[in-house]
Design an enzyme around this catalytic site. Structure first.
Site, PDB file in Angstrom:
ATOM      1  N   PRO A  13     -34.892 -54.753  34.763  1.00 42.76           N
ATOM      2  CA  PRO A  13     -33.789 -55.327  34.896  1.00 42.76           C
ATOM      3  C   PRO A  13     -33.023 -54.986  36.259  1.00 42.76           C
ATOM      4  O   PRO A  13     -32.805 -53.772  36.806  1.00 42.76           O
ATOM      5  CB  PRO A  13     -32.826 -55.048  33.668  1.00 42.76           C
ATOM      6  CG  PRO A  13     -33.545 -53.774  33.076  1.00 42.76           C
ATOM      7  CD  PRO A  13     -34.930 -53.728  33.169  1.00 42.76           C
ATOM      8  N   ASN A  14     -32.658 -55.876  36.854  1.00 47.31           N
ATOM      9  CA  ASN A  14     -31.752 -56.006  38.106  1.00 47.31           C
ATOM     10  C   ASN A  14     -32.412 -55.436  39.192  1.00 47.31           C
ATOM     11  O   ASN A  14     -32.218 -55.838  40.437  1.00 47.31           O
ATOM     12  CB  ASN A  14     -30.659 -54.838  37.705  1.00 47.31           C
ATOM     13  CG  ASN A  14     -29.650 -55.466  36.750  1.00 47.31           C
ATOM     14  OD1 ASN A  14     -29.035 -56.382  36.573  1.00 47.31           O
ATOM     15  ND2 ASN A  14     -29.430 -54.168  35.886  1.00 47.31           N
ATOM     16  N   ARG A  21     -28.458 -55.100  46.303  1.00 46.90           N
ATOM     17  CA  ARG A  21     -27.775 -54.326  45.224  1.00 46.90           C
ATOM     18  C   ARG A  21     -27.744 -52.802  45.741  1.00 46.90           C
ATOM     19  O   ARG A  21     -28.701 -52.095  46.043  1.00 46.90           O
ATOM     20  CB  ARG A  21     -28.580 -54.447  44.224  1.00 46.90           C
ATOM     21  CG  ARG A  21     -28.364 -53.580  42.777  1.00 46.90           C
ATOM     22  CD  ARG A  21     -29.716 -53.311  41.938  1.00 46.90           C
ATOM     23  NE  ARG A  21     -29.206 -52.587  40.833  1.00 46.90           N
ATOM     24  CZ  ARG A  21     -30.065 -51.718  39.919  1.00 46.90           C
ATOM     25  NH1 ARG A  21     -31.248 -51.919  40.281  1.00 46.90           N
ATOM     26  NH2 ARG A  21     -29.581 -51.162  38.985  1.00 46.90           N
ATOM     27  N   TYR A  26     -30.775 -48.165  46.754  1.00 45.40           N
ATOM     28  CA  TYR A  26     -32.017 -48.870  46.490  1.00 45.40           C
ATOM     29  C   TYR A  26     -32.716 -49.541  47.674  1.00 45.40           C
ATOM     30  O   TYR A  26     -33.602 -50.431  47.783  1.00 45.40           O
ATOM     31  CB  TYR A  26     -31.853 -50.077  45.438  1.00 45.40           C
ATOM     32  CG  TYR A  26     -31.404 -49.696  44.046  1.00 45.40           C
ATOM     33  CD1 TYR A  26     -31.997 -48.643  43.384  1.00 45.40           C
ATOM     34  CD2 TYR A  26     -30.089 -49.779  43.540  1.00 45.40           C
ATOM     35  CE1 TYR A  26     -31.594 -48.211  42.290  1.00 45.40           C
ATOM     36  CE2 TYR A  26     -29.556 -49.391  42.293  1.00 45.40           C
ATOM     37  CZ  TYR A  26     -30.410 -48.454  41.718  1.00 45.40           C
ATOM     38  OH  TYR A  26     -29.806 -47.838  40.406  1.00 45.40           O
ATOM     39  N   ASN A  78     -41.593 -50.011  37.287  1.00 53.78           N
ATOM     40  CA  ASN A  78     -40.125 -49.251  37.453  1.00 53.78           C
ATOM     41  C   ASN A  78     -39.451 -49.982  36.273  1.00 53.78           C
ATOM     42  O   ASN A  78     -39.140 -51.109  36.485  1.00 53.78           O
ATOM     43  CB  ASN A  78     -39.870 -49.910  38.663  1.00 53.78           C
ATOM     44  CG  ASN A  78     -38.318 -49.214  39.021  1.00 53.78           C
ATOM     45  OD1 ASN A  78     -37.686 -48.564  37.909  1.00 53.78           O
ATOM     46  ND2 ASN A  78     -37.434 -49.403  40.210  1.00 53.78           N
ATOM     47  N   ALA A  81     -33.139 -49.442  34.249  1.00 53.78           N
ATOM     48  CA  ALA A  81     -32.315 -49.020  33.380  1.00 53.78           C
ATOM     49  C   ALA A  81     -33.011 -48.600  31.725  1.00 53.78           C
ATOM     50  O   ALA A  81     -32.565 -47.756  31.062  1.00 53.78           O
ATOM     51  CB  ALA A  81     -31.100 -49.644  32.868  1.00 53.78           C
ATOM     52  N   ASP A  91     -43.668 -47.754  23.769  1.00 50.85           N
ATOM     53  CA  ASP A  91     -44.600 -47.795  22.813  1.00 50.85           C
ATOM     54  C   ASP A  91     -45.618 -48.895  23.201  1.00 50.85           C
ATOM     55  O   ASP A  91     -46.947 -48.542  23.004  1.00 50.85           O
ATOM     56  CB  ASP A  91     -44.110 -48.213  21.476  1.00 50.85           C
ATOM     57  CG  ASP A  91     -43.316 -47.125  20.785  1.00 50.85           C
ATOM     58  OD1 ASP A  91     -43.375 -46.073  21.138  1.00 50.85           O
ATOM     59  OD2 ASP A  91     -42.773 -47.232  19.715  1.00 50.85           O
ATOM     60  N   GLU A 102     -45.098 -44.101  37.120  1.00 46.14           N
ATOM     61  CA  GLU A 102     -43.591 -44.649  37.048  1.00 46.14           C
ATOM     62  C   GLU A 102     -43.104 -44.424  38.429  1.00 46.14           C
ATOM     63  O   GLU A 102     -43.040 -43.260  39.097  1.00 46.14           O
ATOM     64  CB  GLU A 102     -42.914 -43.730  35.953  1.00 46.14           C
ATOM     65  CG  GLU A 102     -41.623 -43.752  35.854  1.00 46.14           C
ATOM     66  CD  GLU A 102     -40.976 -42.606  34.878  1.00 46.14           C
ATOM     67  OE1 GLU A 102     -41.855 -42.086  34.018  1.00 46.14           O
ATOM     68  OE2 GLU A 102     -39.510 -42.638  34.744  1.00 46.14           O
ATOM     69  N   HIS A 104     -39.395 -44.879  40.841  1.00 43.69           N
ATOM     70  CA  HIS A 104     -37.914 -45.152  40.871  1.00 43.69           C
ATOM     71  C   HIS A 104     -37.533 -45.194  42.236  1.00 43.69           C
ATOM     72  O   HIS A 104     -37.942 -44.229  43.000  1.00 43.69           O
ATOM     73  CB  HIS A 104     -37.019 -44.148  40.226  1.00 43.69           C
ATOM     74  CG  HIS A 104     -37.350 -44.042  38.805  1.00 43.69           C
ATOM     75  ND1 HIS A 104     -36.958 -45.027  37.953  1.00 43.69           N
ATOM     76  CD2 HIS A 104     -38.142 -43.402  37.953  1.00 43.69           C
ATOM     77  CE1 HIS A 104     -37.383 -44.954  36.643  1.00 43.69           C
ATOM     78  NE2 HIS A 104     -38.261 -44.023  36.436  1.00 43.69           N
ATOM     79  N   LEU A 105     -36.709 -46.361  42.759  1.00 43.41           N
ATOM     80  CA  LEU A 105     -36.388 -46.216  44.234  1.00 43.41           C
ATOM     81  C   LEU A 105     -35.366 -44.964  44.566  1.00 43.41           C
ATOM     82  O   LEU A 105     -35.584 -44.358  45.416  1.00 43.41           O
ATOM     83  CB  LEU A 105     -35.811 -47.562  44.560  1.00 43.41           C
ATOM     84  CG  LEU A 105     -36.602 -48.659  44.384  1.00 43.41           C
ATOM     85  CD1 LEU A 105     -35.908 -49.962  43.913  1.00 43.41           C
ATOM     86  CD2 LEU A 105     -36.966 -48.957  45.992  1.00 43.41           C
ATOM     87  N   SER A 106     -34.573 -44.804  43.582  1.00 43.72           N
ATOM     88  CA  SER A 106     -33.618 -43.507  43.753  1.00 43.72           C
ATOM     89  C   SER A 106     -33.898 -42.419  43.179  1.00 43.72           C
ATOM     90  O   SER A 106     -34.911 -42.466  42.342  1.00 43.72           O
ATOM     91  CB  SER A 106     -32.314 -44.044  43.200  1.00 43.72           C
ATOM     92  OG  SER A 106     -32.363 -44.199  41.703  1.00 43.72           O
ATOM     93  N   ARG A 111     -28.544 -38.178  40.324  1.00 45.59           N
ATOM     94  CA  ARG A 111     -27.454 -39.251  39.857  1.00 45.59           C
ATOM     95  C   ARG A 111     -26.883 -38.783  38.819  1.00 45.59           C
ATOM     96  O   ARG A 111     -26.531 -37.795  38.400  1.00 45.59           O
ATOM     97  CB  ARG A 111     -27.835 -40.548  39.875  1.00 45.59           C
ATOM     98  CG  ARG A 111     -28.776 -40.852  41.255  1.00 45.59           C
ATOM     99  CD  ARG A 111     -29.336 -42.229  41.402  1.00 45.59           C
ATOM    100  NE  ARG A 111     -28.294 -43.498  40.905  1.00 45.59           N
ATOM    101  CZ  ARG A 111     -28.559 -44.639  40.681  1.00 45.59           C
ATOM    102  NH1 ARG A 111     -29.793 -45.118  40.772  1.00 45.59           N
ATOM    103  NH2 ARG A 111     -27.762 -45.577  40.505  1.00 45.59           N
ATOM    104  N   ARG A 115     -29.299 -40.522  33.597  1.00 50.79           N
ATOM    105  CA  ARG A 115     -30.725 -40.988  34.108  1.00 50.79           C
ATOM    106  C   ARG A 115     -31.484 -39.845  34.421  1.00 50.79           C
ATOM    107  O   ARG A 115     -32.791 -40.034  34.796  1.00 50.79           O
ATOM    108  CB  ARG A 115     -30.218 -41.597  35.763  1.00 50.79           C
ATOM    109  CG  ARG A 115     -29.319 -42.818  35.837  1.00 50.79           C
ATOM    110  CD  ARG A 115     -29.222 -43.185  37.075  1.00 50.79           C
ATOM    111  NE  ARG A 115     -27.946 -44.104  37.183  1.00 50.79           N
ATOM    112  CZ  ARG A 115     -27.921 -45.408  37.091  1.00 50.79           C
ATOM    113  NH1 ARG A 115     -29.021 -46.037  36.524  1.00 50.79           N
ATOM    114  NH2 ARG A 115     -26.858 -46.037  36.864  1.00 50.79           N
TER     115      ARG A 115
END
Ligand code: DQA
Length: 150
Positions: A13-14, A21, A26, A78, A81, A91, A102, A104-106, A111, A115
């Site tokens: 999401p997002n 954003r 990001y 990624n 959230a 699952d 996995e 993550h940009l950040s 943070r 998170r």
């Protein structure tokens, strides 16, 4: 070990808002630009790469289940959230048994405390966090050169 040939990149999401954003977390690349770079890189290496983004948990789960039917042999994800909330997506990944990295940009560890927890990291082959869009490319290079845990 042989490299992955059929790779799926999943964004949660997002992440459709990348480029517009919170650039401080990001970056300024759009998701389309990132995916285009990944597709080219995979093609140049003789592999095929598809990408999928959804804001909906159920759609992400359906796509992961579909991946097994499609013969996907590596996933770069990624979960955004959902990283911090979704037992259901975890699952799904465990059920299909496809190795995944996995991304993550950040840096999720620098943070808010919520998170720092991921429902995915212990199942992942590896985790890249805080390297911006380069994280996807590094994950792809890894996938192209290997399969599963080494
Ligand atoms: C994110 C980090 C998550 O905590 C956040 O909810 C996102 C993006 C990242 O790429 O840094 O949406 O996964």
């Amino acid at each position: 070990m042989a490299g992955a040939k059929n790779i799926l990149v999943i964004n949660g999401p997002n992440l459709n808002l990348l480029g517009a954003r919170q650039a401080e977390f990001y970056g300024t690349d759009t998701l389309e630009a990132i995916n285009a770079r990944l597709e080219k890189r995979a093609k140049d290496a003789g592999a095929q790469l598809a990408s999928f983004q959804s804001n909906a948990e159920a759609e992400l789960i359906e796509r992961i289940q579909q991946a097994r039917r499609d013969g996907v042999d590596y996933i770069i994800i990624n979960p955004a959230a959902y990283t911090h909330t979704s037992v259901a997506i975890r699952d799904a990944l465990a059920a299909v048994g496809i190795p995944f990295v996995e991304v993550h940009l950040s840096n999720i560890f620098s943070r808010e405390p919520f998170r720092r927890e991921s429902y995915f990291s212990d199942l992942a082959v590896g985790v890249l966090s805080g390297l911006g869009a380069r994280g996807y490319e590094l994950a792809l290079d890894f996938a192209l050169g290997s399969r599963g845990k080494e």
